[in-house]
Write an enzyme that holds these catalytic residues in place. Structure first.
Site, mmCIF file in Angstrom:
data_model
loop_
_atom_site.group_PDB
_atom_site.id
_atom_site.type_symbol
_atom_site.label_atom_id
_atom_site.label_comp_id
_atom_site.label_asym_id
_atom_site.label_seq_id
_atom_site.Cartn_x
_atom_site.Cartn_y
_atom_site.Cartn_z
ATOM 1 N N LYS A 1 -39.822 -15.382 3.566
ATOM 2 C CA LYS A 1 -40.729 -14.323 3.191
ATOM 3 C C LYS A 1 -42.273 -14.739 4.085
ATOM 4 O O LYS A 1 -42.934 -15.580 3.887
ATOM 5 C CB LYS A 1 -41.325 -14.620 1.744
ATOM 6 C CG LYS A 1 -42.290 -13.631 1.339
ATOM 7 C CD LYS A 1 -42.769 -13.962 -0.145
ATOM 8 C CE LYS A 1 -44.130 -13.078 -0.374
ATOM 9 N NZ LYS A 1 -44.852 -13.501 -1.585
ATOM 10 N N GLY B 1 -52.261 -11.621 -6.543
ATOM 11 C CA GLY B 1 -52.747 -12.389 -7.971
ATOM 12 C C GLY B 1 -53.743 -11.332 -8.579
ATOM 13 O O GLY B 1 -54.478 -12.060 -9.544
ATOM 14 N N ALA C 1 -46.582 -8.041 -4.572
ATOM 15 C CA ALA C 1 -48.021 -8.705 -4.764
ATOM 16 C C ALA C 1 -48.869 -7.560 -5.384
ATOM 17 O O ALA C 1 -48.651 -6.432 -5.323
ATOM 18 C CB ALA C 1 -48.763 -9.158 -3.375
ATOM 19 N N GLY C 2 -49.626 -8.054 -6.462
ATOM 20 C CA GLY C 2 -50.630 -7.183 -7.028
ATOM 21 C C GLY C 2 -50.137 -6.560 -8.408
ATOM 22 O O GLY C 2 -50.858 -5.874 -9.077
ATOM 23 N N ASN D 1 -44.713 -12.707 -9.338
ATOM 24 C CA ASN D 1 -44.971 -14.024 -10.062
ATOM 25 C C ASN D 1 -46.256 -14.114 -10.845
ATOM 26 O O ASN D 1 -45.704 -14.387 -12.182
ATOM 27 C CB ASN D 1 -45.069 -15.006 -8.800
ATOM 28 C CG ASN D 1 -45.268 -16.308 -9.230
ATOM 29 O OD1 ASN D 1 -45.298 -17.548 -8.381
ATOM 30 N ND2 ASN D 1 -45.230 -16.920 -10.318
ATOM 31 N N SER D 2 -47.449 -13.645 -10.555
ATOM 32 C CA SER D 2 -48.383 -14.005 -11.601
ATOM 33 C C SER D 2 -48.231 -13.192 -12.740
ATOM 34 O O SER D 2 -48.564 -13.835 -13.716
ATOM 35 C CB SER D 2 -49.833 -13.648 -10.710
ATOM 36 O OG SER D 2 -50.060 -14.423 -9.764
#
Lengths: 269, 82
Positions: A106, A167, A194-195, A216-217
């Protein structure tokens, strides 16, 4: 999106889930494990960092991630987080390949510290070097159509535009850009990365025809990461099935759902 | 001889130097493996990868890659990531 419902193909590798999940920020290793298992994901991201070898914490979490990936018959996806130049990213990718014994990477090359926005010039440079070295590159990039096109032209089978900065949980900042990338690159495997903040964000991307989601977050920072992981798994399924079923065309004016024929007499002139 | 490992300065002149001094006198090189022996208690049981002055060096080359004063070594370990 050409593969069967629920499955995703990354560089020829068939996966049973369209969700790729990170291993960071969980309240504990046990919650991380439970959340990853609940998500159904077979791809777990991780990274490399400097650590004091006398402190064994890194070795323990690495052992734990290995056990999880083995349990789900899955795959590691190392990232190049923290790299700001193509040279740094290429070096880190080579180190990752040796440790994790995978040619998947990645690729992150950050150009701005404030919003962690990828540097498109360095990203293209690193991508070209890594592809030439036999890596299977999954580039993290902005939602810029031409950049995605260039990455695809270089040989990336998988492209990962952001929904919004890493994040932030702000979801899809620019749906038009993301829809355009899907429309213009019909044969690329597109992973929204992301986001993502809410399951509905993931669902929306899947309704657009995206092939998968990397997050993830949104799971790790939820009040209940395990339940949130399940929610995301369900959201991906709903969005994918919605895309396959074919969404109705939006219309500018109202149209009655109930048949107008034989409406009650008091509405007739 | 001073080198940097993960940003910290290491002086290769203690117990290691005793063996290295002889090697130096014989005009032999100091290799990456020598520096690693200063850094790890048990190198064999550690999962890590290495870069010398920003360039990746594979495990097979630790014994044959020489280092010099002011070289910078990065030793990285697996960690959680998104």
């Amino acid at each position: 999106m050409t593969v069967t419902t629920g499955s995703l193909k990354l560089y020829g590798q068939q996966l049973s889930s369209r969700l790729l999940i990170g291993s960071a920020l969980y309240p504990s290793p046990l919650v991380m494990k439970q959340a990853i298992l609940a998500s159904g994901s077979q791809v777990v991201t991780l990274s490399l960092k400097r650590q004091n070898p006398q402190m064994n914490s890194g070795a323990q979490i690495w052992q734990y991630i290995q056990e999880i990936v083995t349990q789900v018959n899955g795959f590691l996806l190392p990232n190049t987080a923290g790299c700001k130049t193509a040279k740094e990213a290429v070096t880190l990718a080579k180190m990752s390949r040796e440790i994790f014994k995978t040619d998947w990477i990645k690729l992150e090359v950050i150009g701005d510290d404030y919003n962690l926005q990828p540097d498109p010039i360095e990203l293209l440079n690193a991508t070209e070097q890594l592809l030439n070295d036999g890596f299977k590159v999954l580039p993290y990039c902005t939602d810029d159509l031409v950049l995605c096109q260039r990455l695809y032209d270089l040989g990336c089978q998988v492209i990962m535009p952001w929904a919004s900065p890493i994040g932030t949980g702000k979801g899809l900042m620019n749906p038009y850009n993301l829809e355009t990338i899907r429309l213009r690159l019909p044969d690329a495997t597109l992973i929204l990365d992301a986001g993502i903040g809410k399951p509905s964000d993931a669902c929306l991307a899947m309704e657009m025809g995206y092939d998968g989601i990397l997050l993830n977050s949104a799971v790790a920072l939820a009040d209940n990461p395990v339940t949130m992981a399940k929610a995301f798994a369900n959201a991906l399924t709903a969005g994918e099935q919605g895309y396959i079923a074919g969404l109705m065309q939006q219309r500018q004016t109202a149209h009655p759902s109930t048949p107008t024929l034989d409406t009650p007499f008091w509405h007739q002139s | 001889m001073k080198i940097k490992i993960n940003g910290h300065t290491f002086e290769l002149n203690s117990e290691l130097t005793n063996t290295l001094t002889n090697e130096l006198e014989n005009k032999k090189s100091i290799y990456l493996n020598d520096a690693l022996s200063r850094y790890f208690n048990n190198q064999q049981q550690s999962t890590f990868a290495l870069a010398l002055n920003g360039e990746f060096v594979g495990k097979d080359d630790y014994c044959s890659t020489s280092i010099k004063a002011n070289d910078s070594i990065d030793i990285l370990f697996p960690i959680q990531g998104g």
